[in-house]
Design a protein around this motif. Sequence first.
Motif, PDB file in Angstrom:
ATOM      1  N   ARG A  35      17.295  -2.076 -14.969  1.00  0.00           N
ATOM      2  CA  ARG A  35      18.463  -1.204 -14.837  1.00  0.00           C
ATOM      3  C   ARG A  35      18.368  -0.321 -13.594  1.00  0.00           C
ATOM      4  N   VAL A  36      17.224   0.336 -13.418  1.00  0.00           N
ATOM      5  CA  VAL A  36      17.039   1.235 -12.288  1.00  0.00           C
ATOM      6  C   VAL A  36      17.156   0.473 -10.966  1.00  0.00           C
ATOM      7  N   SER A  37      16.558  -0.714 -10.923  1.00  0.00           N
ATOM      8  CA  SER A  37      16.525  -1.492  -9.685  1.00  0.00           C
ATOM      9  C   SER A  37      17.821  -2.257  -9.415  1.00  0.00           C
ATOM     10  N   ARG A  38      18.652  -2.373 -10.425  1.00  0.00           N
ATOM     11  CA  ARG A  38      19.865  -3.188 -10.360  1.00  0.00           C
ATOM     12  C   ARG A  38      19.534  -4.675 -10.187  1.00  0.00           C
ATOM     13  N   LYS A  39      18.313  -5.043 -10.559  1.00  0.00           N
ATOM     14  CA  LYS A  39      17.869  -6.435 -10.549  1.00  0.00           C
ATOM     15  C   LYS A  39      17.974  -6.924 -11.997  1.00  0.00           C
ATOM     16  N   ILE A  40      19.099  -7.489 -12.321  1.00  0.00           N
ATOM     17  CA  ILE A  40      19.396  -7.849 -13.704  1.00  0.00           C
ATOM     18  C   ILE A  40      18.330  -8.756 -14.318  1.00  0.00           C
ATOM     19  N   HIS A  41      17.791  -9.670 -13.541  1.00  0.00           N
ATOM     20  CA  HIS A  41      16.781 -10.580 -14.063  1.00  0.00           C
ATOM     21  C   HIS A  41      15.370 -10.101 -13.747  1.00  0.00           C
ATOM     22  N   GLY A  42      15.265  -8.969 -13.060  1.00  0.00           N
ATOM     23  CA  GLY A  42      13.942  -8.430 -12.748  1.00  0.00           C
ATOM     24  C   GLY A  42      13.080  -9.468 -12.072  1.00  0.00           C
ATOM     25  N   PHE A  43      11.878  -9.616 -12.563  1.00  0.00           N
ATOM     26  CA  PHE A  43      10.962 -10.626 -12.042  1.00  0.00           C
ATOM     27  C   PHE A  43      10.632 -11.652 -13.114  1.00  0.00           C
ATOM     28  N   LYS A  44      11.619 -11.903 -13.952  1.00  0.00           N
ATOM     29  CA  LYS A  44      11.587 -12.968 -14.959  1.00  0.00           C
ATOM     30  C   LYS A  44      10.447 -12.854 -15.970  1.00  0.00           C
ATOM     31  N   MET A  45      10.113 -11.634 -16.359  1.00  0.00           N
ATOM     32  CA  MET A  45       9.118 -11.444 -17.417  1.00  0.00           C
ATOM     33  C   MET A  45       9.789 -11.790 -18.745  1.00  0.00           C
ATOM     34  N   PRO A  46       9.310 -12.810 -19.442  1.00  0.00           N
ATOM     35  CA  PRO A  46       9.970 -13.241 -20.678  1.00  0.00           C
ATOM     36  C   PRO A  46       9.734 -12.278 -21.841  1.00  0.00           C
ATOM     37  N   ASP A  47      10.568 -12.396 -22.854  1.00  0.00           N
ATOM     38  CA  ASP A  47      10.397 -11.578 -24.057  1.00  0.00           C
ATOM     39  C   ASP A  47       9.065 -11.867 -24.742  1.00  0.00           C
ATOM     40  N   ASP A  48       8.626 -13.117 -24.689  1.00  0.00           N
ATOM     41  CA  ASP A  48       7.352 -13.502 -25.316  1.00  0.00           C
ATOM     42  C   ASP A  48       6.259 -13.618 -24.244  1.00  0.00           C
ATOM     43  N   PHE A  49       6.121 -12.555 -23.461  1.00  0.00           N
ATOM     44  CA  PHE A  49       5.210 -12.547 -22.318  1.00  0.00           C
ATOM     45  C   PHE A  49       3.749 -12.646 -22.752  1.00  0.00           C
ATOM     46  N   ASP A  50       2.927 -13.143 -21.824  1.00  0.00           N
ATOM     47  CA  ASP A  50       1.479 -13.111 -22.024  1.00  0.00           C
ATOM     48  C   ASP A  50       0.885 -12.200 -20.943  1.00  0.00           C
ATOM     49  N   GLU A  51      -0.426 -12.091 -20.912  1.00  0.00           N
ATOM     50  CA  GLU A  51      -1.065 -11.168 -19.966  1.00  0.00           C
ATOM     51  C   GLU A  51      -0.817 -11.572 -18.515  1.00  0.00           C
ATOM     52  N   ALA A  52      -0.740 -12.860 -18.238  1.00  0.00           N
ATOM     53  CA  ALA A  52      -0.451 -13.305 -16.868  1.00  0.00           C
ATOM     54  C   ALA A  52       0.955 -12.884 -16.464  1.00  0.00           C
ATOM     55  N   ASP A  53       1.912 -13.018 -17.382  1.00  0.00           N
ATOM     56  CA  ASP A  53       3.287 -12.578 -17.116  1.00  0.00           C
ATOM     57  C   ASP A  53       3.325 -11.075 -16.862  1.00  0.00           C
ATOM     58  N   ARG A  54       2.591 -10.333 -17.694  1.00  0.00           N
ATOM     59  CA  ARG A  54       2.570  -8.877 -17.571  1.00  0.00           C
ATOM     60  C   ARG A  54       1.990  -8.475 -16.209  1.00  0.00           C
TER      61      ARG A  54
END
Length: 99
Positions: free
Chosen positions: A58-77
């Motif tokens: 929201r702050v960045s206005r990057k709607i998809h951000g950097f594609k961190m999924p809802d079911d993220f793992d430590e590599a995604d984080r």
Amino acid sequence: QQAAKLRRLAGGTSADQREAAVKALSRAGTLDDVTTLIYVLTDPEPEIVLAARDGLRRVSRKIHGFKMPDDFDEADRRAAIDNWKAWYLAIRPDAEFEN
């Protein structure tokens, strides 16, 4: 003053308070809260991490951000943290991070 209190609560011991603080900071949508939201990506509670992710989008206005999924793992984080830091440093080169 309110933002400073919310930033403190975002790193507190109560999961409910952390989540509420992150959501409030996200709604405020200011660049000053980005380092706190990036820090919160390290939270042990997945719901709080996702709230921080959504706040950064929201702050960045990057709607998809950097594609961190809802079911993220430590590599995604870790990738998300690194990408958000790089994005913020491009805007505020003197930024300092807690993580």
